[in-house]
Scaffold this motif. Structure first.
Motif, PDB file in Angstrom:
ATOM      1  N   LYS A   4      46.965  30.838  -8.219  1.00  0.00           N
ATOM      2  CA  LYS A   4      45.646  29.851  -7.967  1.00  0.00           C
ATOM      3  C   LYS A   4      44.890  29.428  -8.839  1.00  0.00           C
ATOM      4  N   THR A  25      41.590  17.901  -3.355  1.00  0.00           N
ATOM      5  CA  THR A  25      41.066  18.772  -2.764  1.00  0.00           C
ATOM      6  C   THR A  25      42.001  20.228  -2.193  1.00  0.00           C
ATOM      7  N   SER A  27      41.448  25.166  -2.035  1.00  0.00           N
ATOM      8  CA  SER A  27      41.355  26.315  -3.139  1.00  0.00           C
ATOM      9  C   SER A  27      41.723  26.435  -4.687  1.00  0.00           C
ATOM     10  N   THR A  28      42.818  25.826  -5.251  1.00  0.00           N
ATOM     11  CA  THR A  28      44.042  25.873  -5.757  1.00  0.00           C
ATOM     12  C   THR A  28      42.993  24.901  -6.828  1.00  0.00           C
ATOM     13  N   ASP A  80      46.089  17.774  -7.603  1.00  0.00           N
ATOM     14  CA  ASP A  80      45.685  18.025  -6.499  1.00  0.00           C
ATOM     15  C   ASP A  80      46.827  19.104  -6.838  1.00  0.00           C
ATOM     16  N   GLY A  81      46.700  19.859  -5.047  1.00  0.00           N
ATOM     17  CA  GLY A  81      47.334  21.127  -4.654  1.00  0.00           C
ATOM     18  C   GLY A  81      48.398  20.552  -3.703  1.00  0.00           C
ATOM     19  N   ASP A  83      50.866  21.590  -0.127  1.00  0.00           N
ATOM     20  CA  ASP A  83      50.861  22.260   0.979  1.00  0.00           C
ATOM     21  C   ASP A  83      52.213  23.334   0.569  1.00  0.00           C
ATOM     22  N   LYS A  93      51.229  17.431   2.413  1.00  0.00           N
ATOM     23  CA  LYS A  93      49.586  17.740   1.169  1.00  0.00           C
ATOM     24  C   LYS A  93      49.411  17.667   3.424  1.00  0.00           C
ATOM     25  N   GLY A  94      47.531  17.063   2.518  1.00  0.00           N
ATOM     26  CA  GLY A  94      47.088  17.397   4.201  1.00  0.00           C
ATOM     27  C   GLY A  94      46.221  18.613   4.920  1.00  0.00           C
ATOM     28  N   GLY A  96      44.511  20.663   4.085  1.00  0.00           N
ATOM     29  CA  GLY A  96      42.545  20.797   4.233  1.00  0.00           C
ATOM     30  C   GLY A  96      42.425  19.132   4.467  1.00  0.00           C
ATOM     31  N   GLY A  97      42.965  18.042   5.469  1.00  0.00           N
ATOM     32  CA  GLY A  97      42.177  17.091   5.692  1.00  0.00           C
ATOM     33  C   GLY A  97      41.836  15.364   5.303  1.00  0.00           C
ATOM     34  N   ALA A  98      42.562  16.333   3.632  1.00  0.00           N
ATOM     35  CA  ALA A  98      42.163  14.786   3.060  1.00  0.00           C
ATOM     36  C   ALA A  98      43.542  13.820   2.618  1.00  0.00           C
ATOM     37  N   GLU A 102      43.545  11.620  -1.036  1.00  0.00           N
ATOM     38  CA  GLU A 102      44.619  11.568  -2.034  1.00  0.00           C
ATOM     39  C   GLU A 102      45.867  10.750  -2.236  1.00  0.00           C
ATOM     40  N   LYS A 120      54.137  28.258  -2.252  1.00  0.00           N
ATOM     41  CA  LYS A 120      54.822  26.642  -1.731  1.00  0.00           C
ATOM     42  C   LYS A 120      55.711  26.444  -2.368  1.00  0.00           C
TER      43      LYS A 120
HETATM   44  O1  LIG Z   1      46.321  18.340   0.579  1.00  0.00           O
HETATM   45  C1  LIG Z   1      45.109  19.027   0.243  1.00  0.00           C
HETATM   46  C2  LIG Z   1      44.421  18.753   1.350  1.00  0.00           C
HETATM   47  O2  LIG Z   1      44.568  17.930   2.007  1.00  0.00           O
HETATM   48  C3  LIG Z   1      45.276  20.218  -0.555  1.00  0.00           C
HETATM   49  O3  LIG Z   1      45.812  19.936  -1.479  1.00  0.00           O
HETATM   50  C4  LIG Z   1      46.976  20.999  -0.271  1.00  0.00           C
HETATM   51  O4  LIG Z   1      46.693  21.557   1.129  1.00  0.00           O
HETATM   52  C5  LIG Z   1      47.223  22.618  -0.779  1.00  0.00           C
HETATM   53  O5  LIG Z   1      45.757  23.711  -0.414  1.00  0.00           O
HETATM   54  P1  LIG Z   1      44.894  24.896  -1.461  1.00  0.00           P
HETATM   55  O6  LIG Z   1      45.265  24.438  -2.256  1.00  0.00           O
HETATM   56  O7  LIG Z   1      43.834  25.226  -0.760  1.00  0.00           O
HETATM   57  O8  LIG Z   1      46.507  26.131  -0.844  1.00  0.00           O
END
Ligand SMILES: O=C(CO)[C@H](O)[C@H](O)COP(=O)(O)O
Length: 223
Positions: A4, A25, A27-28, A80-81, A83, A93-94, A96-98, A102, A120
């Protein structure tokens, strides 16, 4: 996780002095934002548009000045990151709920770059439950309508109650079998009354930064 950090930091190469940058949003992209904060101390000048309250706080800590859509006409690049990422660079995506902010901020950008560790990268979307943002009113009915499309669903919970997004909405996590046609599914979901937005990002990512089997950085461009 070192992967990451590697892909997150690589993304700063897409950002040039003076740009307005959509800040994702998770951790990446955390590593992207931290690196941008470091580069700003060395003289880089950018403005950020955060995709969540969490990212707003991180950007403030890193000294990245923030702007809103009232102050700008466009975003130069959003990082952005994700899933999940499929071979066509469609995304889930989502996690993290954003996802709502996003998607708005990705769509507003001239260029949308995704940072994704190799775990991923998938052949088909759908192993990760698809996050869907819904208004609280009538959530039970909205949930039933989503199930009629073939998903097993859960209303996301937090602290003994429903999870609330930054927009005050709920998130339904919908586990579909392999999503073979994400474009049609995105449209069907957004036609359900009560659905605000869903976490399928189709034909939006211009490039995905990831690592190959030899742990080398690769940038996959959308064809
Ligand atoms: O869509 C997201 C938040 O809503 C993130 O970008 C997604 O969950 C990836 O997160 P991470 O980089 O922590 O694996």
């Amino acid at each position: 996780m070192i992967e990451k950090k590697i892909v997150g930091e690589k993304a700063v190469e897409f950002i040039k002095d003076g740009m307005t940058v959509g800040l994702g949003t998770g951790s990446t992209v955390y590593y992207t934002i931290m690196k941008l904060g470091q580069l700003m101390k060395e003289g880089l000048s950018i403005k950020g548009v955060p995709t969540s309250i969490q990212t707003e706080q991180l950007a403030n800590e890193c000294g990245i000045p923030l702007v809103t859509f009232k102050e700008i006409n466009h975003i130069d690049v959003t990082i952005d990151g994700a899933d999940e990422v499929d071979p066509q660079l469609s995304l889930i995506k989502g996690g993290g709920g954003a996802l709502l902010r996003e998607k708005i901020i990705a769509r507003a950008a001239k260029s949308f770059i995704v940072v994704a560790d190799p775990a991923k990268m998938v052949d088909y979307l759908g192993a990760f439950p698809l996050p869907i943002e819904v208004v609280p009113f009538g959530v039970e009915m909205t949930n039933k309508q989503i199930r009629l499309l073939g998903a097993e669903t859960k209303i996301r919970s937090a602290n003994n109650g429903p999870y609330k997004s930054d927009n005050g909405n709920y998130i339904i996590d919908a586990k579909f079998p392999n999503i073979l046609d994400p474009v049609t599914l995105e449209q069907k979901l957004n036609m359900i009354p009560g659905v605000v937005e869903n976490g399928l990002f189709n034909q939006m990512a211009d490039a995905v930064i990831t690592l190959n089997a030899d742990k080398q950085i690769v940038v996959k461009n959308r064809s």
